[in-house]
Structure formats: structure tokens, C-alpha cells
Design an enzyme around this catalytic site. Sequence first.
Site, PDB file in Angstrom:
ATOM      1  N   HIS A  53     -11.147  -2.329   2.008  1.00 31.46           N
ATOM      2  CA  HIS A  53     -10.817  -3.238   3.111  1.00 31.46           C
ATOM      3  C   HIS A  53     -10.651  -4.640   2.532  1.00 31.46           C
ATOM      4  CE1 HIS A  53     -11.106  -5.331   6.962  1.00 31.46           C
ATOM      5  NE2 HIS A  53     -10.853  -4.160   7.524  1.00 31.46           N
TER       6      HIS A  53
ATOM      7  N   ASP B 169     -11.067   3.804   9.613  1.00 32.56           N
ATOM      8  CA  ASP B 169     -10.088   4.890   9.716  1.00 32.56           C
ATOM      9  C   ASP B 169     -10.575   6.184   9.091  1.00 32.56           C
ATOM     10  OD1 ASP B 169      -8.018   2.218   9.254  1.00 32.56           O
ATOM     11  OD2 ASP B 169      -7.841   3.528  11.006  1.00 32.56           O
TER      12      ASP B 169
HETATM   13  C1  SDX Z   1      -7.457  -1.287   8.758  1.00 38.13           C
HETATM   14  O1  SDX Z   1      -7.486  -6.198   8.111  1.00 38.13           O
HETATM   15  C2  SDX Z   1      -8.139  -5.470   9.003  1.00 38.13           C
HETATM   16  O2  SDX Z   1      -9.072  -5.925   9.582  1.00 38.13           O
HETATM   17  C3  SDX Z   1      -7.601  -4.041   9.186  1.00 38.13           C
HETATM   18  C4  SDX Z   1      -8.462  -3.149  10.069  1.00 38.13           C
HETATM   19  C5  SDX Z   1      -8.448  -3.620  11.530  1.00 38.13           C
HETATM   20  O3  SDX Z   1      -9.307  -3.191  12.268  1.00 38.13           O
HETATM   21  O4  SDX Z   1      -7.417  -4.281  11.905  1.00 38.13           O
HETATM   22  O5  SDX Z   1      -9.784  -3.098   9.586  1.00 38.13           O
HETATM   23  C6  SDX Z   1      -7.902  -1.713  10.111  1.00 38.13           C
HETATM   24  O6  SDX Z   1      -6.299  -1.463   8.438  1.00 38.13           O
HETATM   25  C7  SDX Z   1      -8.480  -0.716   7.791  1.00 38.13           C
HETATM   26  C8  SDX Z   1      -7.859  -0.439   6.380  1.00 38.13           C
HETATM   27  C9  SDX Z   1      -7.109   0.908   6.448  1.00 38.13           C
HETATM   28  N1  SDX Z   1      -6.341   1.133   5.244  1.00 38.13           N
HETATM   29  C10 SDX Z   1      -6.675   2.114   4.350  1.00 38.13           C
HETATM   30  O7  SDX Z   1      -7.691   2.809   4.457  1.00 38.13           O
HETATM   31  C11 SDX Z   1      -5.658   2.315   3.233  1.00 38.13           C
HETATM   32  C12 SDX Z   1      -6.408   2.424   1.887  1.00 38.13           C
HETATM   33  N2  SDX Z   1      -6.979   1.118   1.590  1.00 38.13           N
HETATM   34  C13 SDX Z   1      -6.192   0.238   0.717  1.00 38.13           C
HETATM   35  O8  SDX Z   1      -4.799   0.335   0.873  1.00 38.13           O
HETATM   36  C14 SDX Z   1      -6.776  -1.172   0.632  1.00 38.13           C
HETATM   37  O9  SDX Z   1      -8.128  -1.037   0.458  1.00 38.13           O
HETATM   38  C15 SDX Z   1      -6.522  -2.138   1.750  1.00 38.13           C
HETATM   39  C16 SDX Z   1      -5.065  -2.313   2.043  1.00 38.13           C
HETATM   40  C17 SDX Z   1      -7.225  -1.721   2.999  1.00 38.13           C
HETATM   41  C18 SDX Z   1      -7.088  -3.505   1.312  1.00 38.13           C
HETATM   42  O10 SDX Z   1      -6.359  -3.883   0.227  1.00 38.13           O
HETATM   43  P1  SDX Z   1      -6.586  -5.341  -0.451  1.00 38.13           P
HETATM   44  O11 SDX Z   1      -7.641  -6.108   0.216  1.00 38.13           O
HETATM   45  O12 SDX Z   1      -5.271  -5.984  -0.574  1.00 38.13           O
HETATM   46  O13 SDX Z   1      -7.233  -4.972  -1.803  1.00 38.13           O
HETATM   47  P2  SDX Z   1      -6.410  -4.563  -3.029  1.00 38.13           P
HETATM   48  O14 SDX Z   1      -5.275  -3.674  -2.600  1.00 38.13           O
HETATM   49  O15 SDX Z   1      -6.103  -5.783  -3.805  1.00 38.13           O
HETATM   50  O16 SDX Z   1      -7.462  -3.651  -3.790  1.00 38.13           O
HETATM   51  C19 SDX Z   1      -8.437  -4.255  -4.619  1.00 38.13           C
HETATM   52  C20 SDX Z   1      -8.591  -3.271  -5.752  1.00 38.13           C
HETATM   53  C21 SDX Z   1      -7.253  -2.890  -6.380  1.00 38.13           C
HETATM   54  O17 SDX Z   1      -7.508  -2.578  -7.753  1.00 38.13           O
HETATM   55  P3  SDX Z   1      -7.128  -3.741  -8.844  1.00 38.13           P
HETATM   56  O18 SDX Z   1      -5.676  -4.080  -8.639  1.00 38.13           O
HETATM   57  O19 SDX Z   1      -8.059  -4.895  -8.535  1.00 38.13           O
HETATM   58  O20 SDX Z   1      -7.427  -3.047 -10.157  1.00 38.13           O
HETATM   59  O21 SDX Z   1      -9.138  -2.036  -5.257  1.00 38.13           O
HETATM   60  C22 SDX Z   1      -8.202  -0.979  -5.414  1.00 38.13           C
HETATM   61  C23 SDX Z   1      -6.842  -1.605  -5.680  1.00 38.13           C
HETATM   62  O22 SDX Z   1      -6.074  -0.761  -6.510  1.00 38.13           O
HETATM   63  N3  SDX Z   1      -8.200  -0.236  -4.167  1.00 38.13           N
HETATM   64  C24 SDX Z   1      -8.180   1.091  -4.074  1.00 38.13           C
HETATM   65  C25 SDX Z   1      -8.247   1.348  -2.688  1.00 38.13           C
HETATM   66  N4  SDX Z   1      -8.287   0.197  -2.005  1.00 38.13           N
HETATM   67  C26 SDX Z   1      -8.247  -0.791  -2.920  1.00 38.13           C
HETATM   68  N5  SDX Z   1      -8.109   2.052  -5.005  1.00 38.13           N
HETATM   69  C27 SDX Z   1      -8.117   3.321  -4.531  1.00 38.13           C
HETATM   70  N6  SDX Z   1      -8.202   3.676  -3.246  1.00 38.13           N
HETATM   71  C28 SDX Z   1      -8.264   2.713  -2.288  1.00 38.13           C
HETATM   72  N7  SDX Z   1      -8.344   3.036  -0.996  1.00 38.13           N
END
Ligand code: SDX
Length: 443
Positions: free
Chosen positions: A319, A377
Site C-alpha cells: 500500500h 483487497d
Molecule cells: C487500494 O491509496 C489508497 O488508499 C488505495 C486504497 C483505497 O482504499 O482507496 O487503499 C485501495 O487500492 C489498495 C491497494 C490495492 N492494490 C494492490 O493490492 C495491488 C498490489 N499492490 C501494489 O501494486 C502496490 O503495493 C501499490 C500500488 C498498492 C502501492 O504501490 P507504491 O506505493 O507505489 O509502492 P511501490 O510500487 O513503489 O512498491 C514499493 C516496493 C517496490 O519495490 P522496489 O522498486 O522498491 O524494489 O515494493 C514492491 C515494489 O516492487 N511492491 C511489491 C508489491 N507492492 C509493492 N512487490 C510485490 N508485490 C506487491 N504487491
Amino acid sequence: MSKVTAKIESAAQTDSVTLIDNASNKSVELPLLHGTEGPKVVDIRRLYAETGFFTFDPGYTATGSTESKITFIDGDKGILLHRGYPIEELAEHATFPEVCYLLLNGELPTPAEYEKFEHTIARHTMLHEQITYFYRGFRRDAHPMAIMCGVVGALSAFYHDSTDIDDPHQRMVASHRMIAKMPTIAAMAYKFSIGQPFMYPRNDLNYAVNFLYMTSAVPCEEYVIDPIVSRAMDRIFILHADHEQNASTSTVRLAGSSGANPFACIAAGIASLWGPAHGGANEAVLKMLHEIGDKSRIPEFLKRAKDKDDPFRLMGFGHRVYKNYDPRAKVMQESCHEVLNALDKKDDPILELAMELERIALEDEYFIEKKLFPNIDFYSGIILQAIGFPISMFTVLFAVARTVGWVAHWNEMIEDPHQKIGRPRQLYTGPSQRPYVAREKRR
Ligand code: SDX
């Protein structure tokens, strides 16, 4: 590369940050603003005028886009407050209409206010009869989110009397209409997809039961209300109601900042929510769990999630704000067990797989180091599937619940005296100015 030094002078309530451009030795003092909760913010509104610099923050990871009084999240502590009330207490004791009233008005309703609000919402649940013809224009296999985007965007063609955003009464009517009509629109999308007749809303049923009635009842027999399922539905709506300046809410605010009508703004929010990184994640979680299929394959998928060259992410984990457990996920997990036990599906293999995946992921170094916890989710789809909704309806239900958050923020933005049209700047790295070359001279 010019260097800027920041000097933070922190006092009681008069903090400031002084930026010194070492090249020109010019400096600018910027105020630090204090909220009631959360980090202080550097007020950079004078930065460009006084220094010629922009700030740069793709994804707004450290940028406050607005002041708000609606929802507060402490991502490190896993805290979520709606107008100061913890989500756990609202999920335990409140009803969704009560949370709607709180988000819209700032206070929990008195019994009389609650009764009036429920009465008002119930009498906005029907749609203009012409709108039913929109559904017949779609293919039966159209994704219900596509239908919802289209139908909600068209509402401004029917409800002209609540599109004047400068009229507080019309804003309130539009807000009530959106909250009331989204369940009807969603239920009609579902009925259309399964070839069953639309079930019109009933004013004698509460919000959650009315929605379940419109999706599950048929004209041929009495509808039997399952109190466990209807309570779970109401709680799922509460848990999804609002979440600060998330992508879809920020989309609604940005669309609204241009003066667009409320229905168009909500349609924009629905489109943004649909993405798998946001509200589309609940649908993506179930697809992922079905793809994993068996506990023995969990290590293979965790390996992929950690592989930088593999676009696969563990859906339902991570998140932007929560670097701790999403407090909603905990409530959702409890609800999940309650509903599956009540529906005698406690041995649901998908739930078992999800729990094993959660256990392994939470012990994995990569997920611990990157603070990737289950988010809202992760469990919601398992409950919704157990209740009987198809995976394609999951994000639709998220949109039904989040509509109150969208309209609350939309109203707050319009009532904000400092509100301007949202218009971010950029770091331009394209070509500098160059003369046009006639086609015949190009090689
Ligand atoms: C919702 O914003 C809100 O409040 C949203 C929400 C709401 O109620 O409105 O809470 C609802 O959208 C919840 C989130 C649902 N999405 C997912 O479950 C999809 C999977 N999650 C990821 O896509 C990700 O965690 C995000 C999009 C939710 C957050 O991404 P960020 O904050 O932009 O973080 P990032 O992508 O920069 O990740 C940080 C690191 C990265 O590695 P590095 O580049 O630092 O090496 O963590 C890794 C990412 O690769 N990472 C993951 C991961 N999520 C982040 N690696 C594997 N699996 C994951 N799920």
C-alpha cells in the site's frame, strides 16, 4: 547541478523552512503548517514565484494536494479515522448509512437525523426509467465496471436540477442521488449480465439489504434475508467508504476542480478505481488465487513477485500509505471467517490458500523489508465470492461504497475558499526549441 540547502527552524506553531540556493545565495522562508494529526507540511505556494524552482514528486508520495477534515490515515501505525472515529469502531457499531452521514456532515447523526437521512436516501434509489434502456445497448458480457462508467457519466443528462455546483442545495441533492442510485445501477448491471429482470429498489429495506435484494431476488419467489450476509455487506460498504486522497478520490477532486458536474466527476472516479493497482485489486486477488490454485505453488508466485524482471505483483499486498497492517484488512479477515462459517463454506479452499499465502508472505524477508502487508483487497473478494457475486462485480461493489467518500471530498473541495483548478507542473526533458524542417529536406 545547483545545490539548495534547507534549514528547518522548528518552533511551537510558527515553524518554517528556509531554502538557500547556494549558487545565488538567495534564500526563501516557507511556512511549516500543522495539522491536528499527521506530518507537518511545507507550504510551497510561494516557492516558484520566489525561487523559480518547481518541486518534483511523481505519484505524490510526499505531497499534500489539499487540506481535509474527512479521513486521517497513519500508515506506520495502521490507523484509519473517519472524522476522528476509528474504522474498527465504526465497522463494529455503525451502519453504512450512519457512516455516510458522518462523512458528509462531519458528525454522527442523532436518531432523528439518522431516520431522516435514511428516508431521503431510500427515496432517491430509483433511476429515471429511460436509463434502463442504456443497459440494453451493452453486450450481456460487458464488464459491469464499463457499464457503470457509462451509466453514471450519463446521469447528468437526466438530473439537470442537481448539476449547479455553486448551489449548496443542488450539491446535497446530487450527493444523495449518487449514494442512493449507485446500488441500483450496480444491481442492474449484474442482473443484465445474468439475463434476469431488474428488481426495483424497495423503500422498506435498509441500504445493504436493498442492494442484496436488487441483486439476488427474482420476481417468482419471496426473497429471504440472511442477517449474517446483510451485516457483512453493510460492513464491507463501511470498510470501503473513504480513504483520504487515494487515486480515485484525487481524480474526483481534480475533475471537480474544473467545475465539471458531480455525475461526470464520479464517473471519472469510477474509471480510476477500476485499475488493478487500486480498486481493481480485489478482482485481481481472486484471479491470482485461482491461478496459484494450490499451496504447493505459493513459493513459485512469491519468487515471481520478488523478481524485478517479472511484472507480477502479489495482488492484495502492499500500500502507498500503510507500511503496517491495513486496519480494514483485519476487520475484513474477521468478517471473512464469520461469513464462510455461516454459509458453511469454512473449508473454502480459496480461503485456506489465502491464509497460507498471507502466513508465508508475512514471514518472507522481502515482504518484511518492503513492509508489504495485506490490504483491504486481500480478503474482500473471498467474502464476495462466498456471498455469490462473480469476480467481475467486486470492483463495482467497491465503487458503490466509495461513492460517499468521493462526494464528501467533492463537496469539501467546492466549499474550500482556497480551491483552484488543479494543474500540476512538470520536469521537462524533451527537445529544446528547434526550427521546422520541410518534409522534402528531411533525411
Ligand atoms: C487500494 O491509496 C489508497 O488508499 C488505495 C486504497 C483505497 O482504499 O482507496 O487503499 C485501495 O487500492 C489498495 C491497494 C490495492 N492494490 C494492490 O493490492 C495491488 C498490489 N499492490 C501494489 O501494486 C502496490 O503495493 C501499490 C500500488 C498498492 C502501492 O504501490 P507504491 O506505493 O507505489 O509502492 P511501490 O510500487 O513503489 O512498491 C514499493 C516496493 C517496490 O519495490 P522496489 O522498486 O522498491 O524494489 O515494493 C514492491 C515494489 O516492487 N511492491 C511489491 C508489491 N507492492 C509493492 N512487490 C510485490 N508485490 C506487491 N504487491
